[in-house]
Design an enzyme around this catalytic site. Sequence first.
Site, short mmCIF file in Angstrom:
data_model
loop_
_atom_site.label_atom_id
_atom_site.label_comp_id
_atom_site.label_asym_id
_atom_site.label_seq_id
_atom_site.Cartn_x
_atom_site.Cartn_y
_atom_site.Cartn_z
N GLU A 1 1.31 6.37 -6.99
CA GLU A 1 0.20 7.26 -7.35
C GLU A 1 0.60 8.73 -7.25
OE1 GLU A 1 -3.23 6.25 -5.01
OE2 GLU A 1 -3.75 4.58 -6.32
N GLU B 1 0.83 -1.21 0.00
CA GLU B 1 0.00 0.00 0.00
C GLU B 1 0.86 1.26 0.00
OE1 GLU B 1 -3.02 2.01 -0.76
OE2 GLU B 1 -3.59 -0.03 -0.17
#
Length: 123
Positions: free
Chosen positions: A75, A68
């Site tokens: 991102e 994550e």
Amino acid sequence: MEKFSIRKRIKSFTYAWKGIGSFIGKEHNAWIHLTITTAVIVSGFLLNITSAEWIAIVLSIALVLSAEAFNTAIERLVDLTSPEENYIAGDVKDIAAGAVLICALAAATVGLIIFVPYLIRLL
């Protein structure tokens, strides 16, 4: 090659902790993972799982949180370098998110393998 420096090594840990703080402080998905992590750890203590099972749980938690965090970094980098809509940028972000899903599904499978027998015994 740069000379080894304790001061620089300590500073690198400071940056790492800053990154963890940013990840936990700003990412809703991290909060979800940490909530599930807390439930799993509490369950492990309540059910008195074995040392080997704890190893599998700890590695699974680390795998999901790391995935994550990498996804978040990817991102943010994609958003920085490609602020306008771009098919390839979107694909990169989707692939990174897919990697998190793969890790989370593997961790859930480990959790089921470990916890279901304990829960069956309780019933």
